[in-house]
Scaffold this active site. Structure first.
Site, mmCIF file in Angstrom:
data_model
loop_
_atom_site.group_PDB
_atom_site.id
_atom_site.type_symbol
_atom_site.label_atom_id
_atom_site.label_comp_id
_atom_site.label_asym_id
_atom_site.label_seq_id
_atom_site.Cartn_x
_atom_site.Cartn_y
_atom_site.Cartn_z
ATOM 1 N N TYR A 16 0.829 -1.205 0.000
ATOM 2 C CA TYR A 16 0.000 0.000 0.000
ATOM 3 C C TYR A 16 0.865 1.258 0.000
ATOM 4 O O TYR A 16 1.889 1.306 0.673
ATOM 5 C CB TYR A 16 -0.909 0.021 1.237
ATOM 6 C CG TYR A 16 -1.822 1.222 1.216
ATOM 7 C CD1 TYR A 16 -2.957 1.206 0.433
ATOM 8 C CD2 TYR A 16 -1.513 2.373 1.929
ATOM 9 C CE1 TYR A 16 -3.778 2.320 0.366
ATOM 10 C CE2 TYR A 16 -2.335 3.487 1.865
ATOM 11 C CZ TYR A 16 -3.472 3.456 1.089
ATOM 12 O OH TYR A 16 -4.276 4.561 1.013
ATOM 13 N N TRP B 210 1.135 5.660 -1.733
ATOM 14 C CA TRP B 210 0.833 6.632 -2.782
ATOM 15 C C TRP B 210 1.906 6.738 -3.852
ATOM 16 O O TRP B 210 1.656 7.320 -4.905
ATOM 17 C CB TRP B 210 0.580 8.000 -2.159
ATOM 18 C CG TRP B 210 -0.864 8.227 -1.869
ATOM 19 C CD1 TRP B 210 -1.672 7.443 -1.093
ATOM 20 C CD2 TRP B 210 -1.671 9.292 -2.363
ATOM 21 N NE1 TRP B 210 -2.941 7.980 -1.070
ATOM 22 C CE2 TRP B 210 -2.970 9.115 -1.831
ATOM 23 C CE3 TRP B 210 -1.432 10.390 -3.184
ATOM 24 C CZ2 TRP B 210 -4.021 9.987 -2.115
ATOM 25 C CZ3 TRP B 210 -2.482 11.264 -3.450
ATOM 26 C CH2 TRP B 210 -3.770 11.054 -2.921
HETATM 27 N N1 LIG Z 1 -2.609 8.161 12.291
HETATM 28 C C1 LIG Z 1 -2.960 8.249 11.005
HETATM 29 N N2 LIG Z 1 -2.363 7.447 10.102
HETATM 30 C C2 LIG Z 1 -2.706 7.544 8.801
HETATM 31 C C3 LIG Z 1 -3.683 8.482 8.371
HETATM 32 C C4 LIG Z 1 -4.312 9.293 9.357
HETATM 33 O O1 LIG Z 1 -5.179 10.133 9.040
HETATM 34 N N3 LIG Z 1 -3.909 9.159 10.664
HETATM 35 N N4 LIG Z 1 -4.005 8.570 7.033
HETATM 36 C C5 LIG Z 1 -3.826 7.384 6.231
HETATM 37 C C6 LIG Z 1 -3.974 7.654 4.805
HETATM 38 S S1 LIG Z 1 -5.431 8.406 4.332
HETATM 39 C C7 LIG Z 1 -3.065 7.273 3.878
HETATM 40 S S2 LIG Z 1 -3.474 7.414 2.211
HETATM 41 C C8 LIG Z 1 -1.775 6.668 4.252
HETATM 42 C C9 LIG Z 1 -0.600 7.113 3.354
HETATM 43 O O2 LIG Z 1 0.463 6.236 3.496
HETATM 44 P P1 LIG Z 1 1.561 6.036 2.334
HETATM 45 O O3 LIG Z 1 0.933 6.202 0.997
HETATM 46 O O4 LIG Z 1 2.290 4.780 2.609
HETATM 47 O O5 LIG Z 1 2.524 7.283 2.618
HETATM 48 P P2 LIG Z 1 3.615 8.015 1.709
HETATM 49 O O6 LIG Z 1 4.417 8.857 2.626
HETATM 50 O O7 LIG Z 1 2.946 8.702 0.570
HETATM 51 O O8 LIG Z 1 4.532 6.815 1.196
HETATM 52 C C10 LIG Z 1 4.924 6.646 -0.117
HETATM 53 C C11 LIG Z 1 6.382 6.182 -0.156
HETATM 54 O O9 LIG Z 1 6.700 5.832 -1.492
HETATM 55 C C12 LIG Z 1 7.979 6.359 -1.838
HETATM 56 N N5 LIG Z 1 7.964 6.574 -3.299
HETATM 57 C C13 LIG Z 1 7.489 7.634 -3.985
HETATM 58 N N6 LIG Z 1 7.629 7.442 -5.301
HETATM 59 C C14 LIG Z 1 8.204 6.236 -5.480
HETATM 60 C C15 LIG Z 1 8.598 5.498 -6.629
HETATM 61 O O10 LIG Z 1 8.450 5.917 -7.765
HETATM 62 N N7 LIG Z 1 9.150 4.265 -6.415
HETATM 63 C C16 LIG Z 1 9.339 3.765 -5.172
HETATM 64 N N8 LIG Z 1 9.869 2.559 -5.056
HETATM 65 N N9 LIG Z 1 8.993 4.467 -4.057
HETATM 66 C C17 LIG Z 1 8.430 5.677 -4.203
HETATM 67 C C18 LIG Z 1 8.101 7.635 -1.035
HETATM 68 O O11 LIG Z 1 9.457 7.982 -0.859
HETATM 69 C C19 LIG Z 1 7.375 7.254 0.270
HETATM 70 O O12 LIG Z 1 8.262 6.743 1.223
HETATM 71 O O13 LIG Z 1 -1.481 6.977 5.620
HETATM 72 C C20 LIG Z 1 -2.536 6.592 6.509
HETATM 73 N N10 LIG Z 1 -2.096 6.728 7.886
HETATM 74 N N1 LIG Z 2 -1.510 18.475 1.903
HETATM 75 C C1 LIG Z 2 -1.974 17.221 1.924
HETATM 76 N N2 LIG Z 2 -3.221 16.958 1.453
HETATM 77 C C2 LIG Z 2 -3.709 15.700 1.499
HETATM 78 C C3 LIG Z 2 -2.932 14.620 1.990
HETATM 79 C C4 LIG Z 2 -1.617 14.921 2.486
HETATM 80 O O1 LIG Z 2 -0.888 14.032 2.964
HETATM 81 N N3 LIG Z 2 -1.194 16.221 2.436
HETATM 82 N N4 LIG Z 2 -3.437 13.344 1.977
HETATM 83 C C5 LIG Z 2 -4.544 13.058 1.063
HETATM 84 C C6 LIG Z 2 -5.198 11.789 1.405
HETATM 85 S S1 LIG Z 2 -4.381 10.340 1.035
HETATM 86 C C7 LIG Z 2 -6.442 11.715 1.920
HETATM 87 S S2 LIG Z 2 -7.165 10.200 2.186
HETATM 88 C C8 LIG Z 2 -7.217 12.928 2.247
HETATM 89 C C9 LIG Z 2 -7.824 12.773 3.633
HETATM 90 O O2 LIG Z 2 -8.800 13.690 3.888
HETATM 91 P P1 LIG Z 2 -9.397 13.679 5.373
HETATM 92 O O3 LIG Z 2 -9.443 12.306 5.874
HETATM 93 O O4 LIG Z 2 -10.675 14.405 5.391
HETATM 94 O O5 LIG Z 2 -8.275 14.525 6.125
HETATM 95 P P2 LIG Z 2 -7.910 14.783 7.647
HETATM 96 O O6 LIG Z 2 -6.877 15.852 7.557
HETATM 97 O O7 LIG Z 2 -7.583 13.519 8.330
HETATM 98 O O8 LIG Z 2 -9.223 15.330 8.336
HETATM 99 C C10 LIG Z 2 -9.902 16.511 7.947
HETATM 100 C C11 LIG Z 2 -10.434 17.220 9.169
HETATM 101 O O9 LIG Z 2 -11.398 16.419 9.843
HETATM 102 C C12 LIG Z 2 -11.464 16.859 11.192
HETATM 103 N N5 LIG Z 2 -11.940 15.754 12.032
HETATM 104 C C13 LIG Z 2 -11.243 14.666 12.407
HETATM 105 N N6 LIG Z 2 -12.027 13.864 13.188
HETATM 106 C C14 LIG Z 2 -13.230 14.473 13.290
HETATM 107 C C15 LIG Z 2 -14.465 14.141 13.954
HETATM 108 O O10 LIG Z 2 -14.608 13.119 14.623
HETATM 109 N N7 LIG Z 2 -15.515 14.982 13.765
HETATM 110 C C16 LIG Z 2 -15.408 16.125 13.031
HETATM 111 N N8 LIG Z 2 -16.500 16.856 12.857
HETATM 112 N N9 LIG Z 2 -14.238 16.483 12.441
HETATM 113 C C17 LIG Z 2 -13.168 15.670 12.556
HETATM 114 C C18 LIG Z 2 -10.044 17.256 11.555
HETATM 115 O O11 LIG Z 2 -10.025 18.401 12.379
HETATM 116 C C19 LIG Z 2 -9.359 17.449 10.211
HETATM 117 O O12 LIG Z 2 -8.758 18.719 10.051
HETATM 118 O O13 LIG Z 2 -6.371 14.077 2.240
HETATM 119 C C20 LIG Z 2 -5.580 14.177 1.063
HETATM 120 N N10 LIG Z 2 -4.966 15.477 1.044
HETATM 121 MO MO LIG Z 3 -5.457 8.615 2.031
#
Ligand SMILES: Nc1nc2c(c(=O)[nH]1)N[C@H]1C(S)=C(S)[C@@H](COP(=O)(O)OP(=O)(O)OC[C@H]3O[C@@H](n4cnc5c(=O)[nH]c(N)nc54)[C@H](O)[C@@H]3O)O[C@H]1N2
Ligand SMILES: Nc1nc2c(c(=O)[nH]1)N[C@H]1C(S)=C(S)[C@@H](COP(=O)(O)OP(=O)(O)OC[C@H]3O[C@@H](n4cnc5c(=O)[nH]c(N)nc54)[C@H](O)[C@@H]3O)O[C@H]1N2
Ligand SMILES: [Mo]
Length: 764
Positions: free
Chosen positions: A109, A111
């Site tokens: 998993y 991005w």
């Molecule tokens: N506590 C908490 N944990 C969360 C979340 C949260 O809200 N709270 N959010 C979750 C969500 S929504 C998501 S999507 C995940 C994201 O989790 P990930 O998608 O695993 O996070 P990234 O940091 O984007 O990791 C991508 C990695 O791929 C590497 N990479 C980039 N390009 C390439 C490439 O071309 N080749 C190779 N081999 N490597 C590459 C980058 O250097 C990086 O280390 O985290 C989740 N974890």
């Molecule tokens: N710059 C930047 N943008 C991103 C990403 C990134 O890594 N960097 N990650 C991308 C990815 S993979 C994803 S999945 C999306 C995720 O998008 P989201 O999952 O929506 O993102 P979060 O920042 O976890 O949460 C948005 C807001 O929800 C509020 N919130 C959290 N829990 C609760 C709750 O119980 N109730 C209410 N009412 N509010 C709450 C928090 O205050 C937070 O600021 O974002 C994407 N956008």
């Molecule tokens: Mo995500």
């Protein structure tokens, strides 16, 4: 004109003497993201993986397969490419021969980077399929609960997200925009595959200026709707939005404001939900007073909001974050239920949204066509895990688990292969994850940078970045397709993931099947040309490949008619039924009820957040403004945001005062699972009893040899629980976290997360 694409925007790389010195935003992007500015300083920094490297204990056959506990502790030995590829090929062959392909975990998993051909996870999956298959993972960390729930009650999540009513329509027609979790503009910097023209912040600013739409920000954090200064802020307690929605629904029913005709023609299960809301089912009416006690918003406020919602064209939006929690399914289900009671689903400017404010592409109004796709072949292994159950899988091979009505067992995985993701970023309860991560015999990672995941692997293969290779940038609901042309030579000995897998496929005798005889240039042409008929079917005439490559980008035409979510279903639910069992929106689902899950019954249901009584602060770990997840945490933009080198954590001023914490202090955040240091940022704009920290600070233990070591940098996942949203979705439940916070009085340990690991000479 050469451009490149990142998940957070399109840029023109500036190169001097072969070195990347700048990233100029593409001229079509009127609201570019600053994150691109992190790349030039980071791309050839000491944090870069430059040569293939093998963990020392793994290099010696005697300790190779029983030294997993040394991961993250031992030095690496740099080896030539041929030696590294021979070793990886031998490990793959060994595991397949001894245990079968079901012992190889290739979920991987993550991005990765923008670019359709070099998408690391797609390349890995294609490679492993050619090798006979792999255990895969389902759903995503983003939307674990939502992806499983929505097909039962409305439609597939991706289809819905691609058809969200455009901001343009909302600007004209929406009178009341009620958003649970606000509309945090920082998150709309990003789209999977590459945001191209950033449109959300400009749309919000236009709407704020026009004054036609009222906004209600329902969130513990005021800044979650910072782009709309006049927004009403209702500071809800985290994890209690379902109670609030039930209170609103109760007002609609009690005052006869619900849309009986719409409920009768477009939904099923109204009776069951009504009985639950009115308390006929459980003796507890979900009155505004009942809701107020749980969510912290006054009963009068709930009554007034419900009346306004019924009287106006209202959009009910929920951000993803709310379903990334225990019982997260209920937030999406109850939002759909509330919107169904209002009866505006399918009307321009009304209904529900499940992700406005989460990504740039949602509501962009652009075509859902996306270009070039790498065919991944067939996976002969049927075993899978819900993506966020990885530590359970590694710790309990053979143990049963439930998921979406099925009974399954965890596979017995011996080899883990990762490319393009970071478990030490995305997974919960990192101390437990580290224990689980010691179990497999072999862990292989392709990485660009020495992330915690790379440091905890046995074999690390250096991957190029998108700036070092040619590719095609294209994403659903994004306006521009980009001819991504290599700007600099590969750093160190880095190779493209495709080149790495080609080298392995040669050693494993399926090179022809994997490459189909094409080099990168031939693949790009082939994938592009094969996407042209698909484009044609959507009324898009793509130019010939050479013209596209020459021009550097292609501006995809927007659909003629503006997008309105579920418009056709609303107009004629018989002719355009939903793919649910009833063809309608299921407020009650016989299917889900039939699963018999106590943690996800047959209709939207209230569950109190599961908090730990001696950890009084509810910790929200949200998306970072200054990076994408953990990507480029070592870049200038992210580093400039740190406090004393630590990740900032936002605390309520009164909570801080009670603990003797001042703005800028370093604090220790802890619970029974672990502890991390962070830099305190005090605010009146966050509810008392709540703290918010961005995810993505690279895991940085004080002492890697001590289990449960303090993370000195601010990675929230050392304290989050590793537990599924419910037996239905088994999604990531990171938002259900409680902690205690105290001032850090001791000496500050230096940050070492961005240093490369120790290297040992080959003979040691
Ligand atoms: N506590 C908490 N944990 C969360 C979340 C949260 O809200 N709270 N959010 C979750 C969500 S929504 C998501 S999507 C995940 C994201 O989790 P990930 O998608 O695993 O996070 P990234 O940091 O984007 O990791 C991508 C990695 O791929 C590497 N990479 C980039 N390009 C390439 C490439 O071309 N080749 C190779 N081999 N490597 C590459 C980058 O250097 C990086 O280390 O985290 C989740 N974890
Ligand atoms: N710059 C930047 N943008 C991103 C990403 C990134 O890594 N960097 N990650 C991308 C990815 S993979 C994803 S999945 C999306 C995720 O998008 P989201 O999952 O929506 O993102 P979060 O920042 O976890 O949460 C948005 C807001 O929800 C509020 N919130 C959290 N829990 C609760 C709750 O119980 N109730 C209410 N009412 N509010 C709450 C928090 O205050 C937070 O600021 O974002 C994407 N956008
Ligand atoms: Mo995500």
């Amino acid at each position: 004109m050469a451009f490149t694409s990142t998940h957070w925007g399109n840029y023109r790389p500036v190169v001097r003497n072969g070195k990347l010195t700048g990233m100029e935003p593409a001229p079509w992007d009127t609201d570019p993201s600053p994150i691109g500015q992190s790349i030039p300083g980071a791309i050839d920094s000491p944090t870069r993986v430059r040569r293939p490297a093998v963990r020392r204990g793994f290099l010696h056959p005697a300790t190779r397969h029983d030294s997993g506990a040394q991961r993250g502790r031992e030095a690496f030995v740099e080896v030539p490419w041929d030696e590294a590829l021979d070793l990886v090929a031998a490990e793959l062959r060994r595991v397949r021969d001894a245990h079968g392909n079901g012992a190889i975990f290739g979920g991987s998993y993550g991005w990765s980077s923008a670019g359709r051909f070099h998408h690391a996870q797609s390349q890995l999956h294609r490679f492993l399929n050619g090798f006979g298959g792999y255990v895969y993972s389902k759903d995503s960390y983003s939307l674990g609960a939502g992806r499983v729930l929505l097909p039962h009650i409305v439609d597939a999540m991706d289809k819905l997200l691609q058809q969200h009513t455009s901001w343009e329509v909302l600007e004209q027609r929406c009178e009341l925009f009620v958003s649970f979790g606000g509309l945090p503009a920082r998150n709309t910097q990003v789209s999977p595959g590459g945001a191209s023209a950033h449109g959300v912040r400009p749309a919000l600013r236009r709407m704020a200026a026009a004054g036609r739409t009222r906004f209600v920000n329902i969130s513990p954090v005021r800044d979650d709707m910072a782009e709309v200064p006049q927004a009403q802020w209702l500071a809800v307690r985290p994890g209690t939005d379902v109670a609030l929605m039930l209170g609103l629904a109760h007002v609609l029913l009690a005052e006869n404001l619900h849309d009986r005709a719409f409920l009768a023609s477009h939904t099923t299960g109204f009776e069951q939900v009504r009985d639950y809301i009115l308390g006929h089912a459980d003796g507890q009416p979900k009155t505004p007073r009942w809701a107020a006690e749980r969510c912290g918003i006054a009963a009068e406020e709930i009554v007034s909001l419900a009346r306004r919602m019924a009287a106006q064209r209202t959009l009910v939006n929920v951000v993803y974050s709310l379903q990334r929690a225990r019982h997260g399914e209920q937030t999406f289900w109850m939002a759909v239920t509330l919107a169904a009671l209002l009866g505006q689903i399918g009307l321009p400017g009304g209904g529900f949204g499940l992700g406005y404010g989460c990504m740039n592409y949602i509501g962009s109004g652009q075509t859902s066509f996306s270009g070039a796709r790498l065919p991944q072949g067939h996976n002969a292994v049927a075993q899978f895990i819900p993506v966020a159950r990885i530590a359970d899988m590694l710790l309990q091979p053979g143990a049963p688990f439930e998921y979406n009505g099925g009974q399954h067992r965890y596979p017995d995985v011996r080899l883990v292969y990762w490319a393009g993701g970071n478990v030490f970023h995305h997974h919960q309860d990192l101390n437990r994850t580290i224990e689980a991560w010691q179990r497999p015999e072999t862990i292989i990672t392709h990485e660009q940078y020495w992330t915690a995941q790379a440091r905890h692997s046995d074999i690390v293969l250096p991957a190029t970045t998108a700036l070092e290779r040619d590719d095609i940038g294209s994403a659903s609901n994004e306006r521009f397709m980009v001819a991504m042309q290599a700007a600099i030579a590969p750093v160190g000995e880095a190779r493209d993931d495709y080149a790495i897998f080609t080298g392995l496929a040669q050693r494993l005798d399926f090179a022809q099947a994997y490459t189909e005889g094409r080099d990168t240039g031939q693949w790009l042409r082939h994938l592009y040309e094969s996407s042209r008929p698909r484009a044609q079917a959507q009324g898009i005439a793509l130019p010939a490949f050479d013209d596209f490559w020459q021009a550097g980008h292609f501006d995809l035409p927007a659909p003629q008619r503006p997008v309105v979510l579920l418009e056709r279903f609303r107009a004629d639910p018989i002719a355009h039924p939903l793919p649910t069992p009833s063809g309608r929106i299921e407020l009650y689902s016989e299917t889900i009820a039939g699963f018999g899950y106590d943690d996800c019954p047959g209709h939207a249901t209230w569950f109190a957040p599961e908090m730990d009584s001696n950890s009084p602060i509810h910790l929200l770990s949200v998306q970072p403004a200054t990076r994408l997840h953990s990507q480029y945490d070592h870049g200038a933009v992210s580093r400039a945001s740190k406090i004393a080198g630590r990740e900032p954590i936002t605390l309520n001023r009164a909570d801080a005062a009670a603990r003797g914490i001042a703005d800028g202090d370093v604090v220790r955040v802890f619970n029974r699972r672990g502890a991390f240091l962070a830099g305190a940022r005090l605010s009146d704009g966050i509810l008392s009893g709540v703290a918010q920290i961005a995810t993505g600070a690279w895991y940085d233990p004080v002492d890697a040899h001590t289990p449960h070591s303090l993370d000195k940098h601010g990675n929230a996942n050392v304290v989050t629980p590793d537990i599924g949203s419910s037996r239905l979705g088994q999604g990531c439940a990171a938002q259900t976290t409680s902690v205690q916070i105290e001032r850090w009085e001791a000496r500050l340990p230096p940050i070492t997360a961005f240093d490369p690991p120790p290297f040992a000479p080959a003979t040691a």
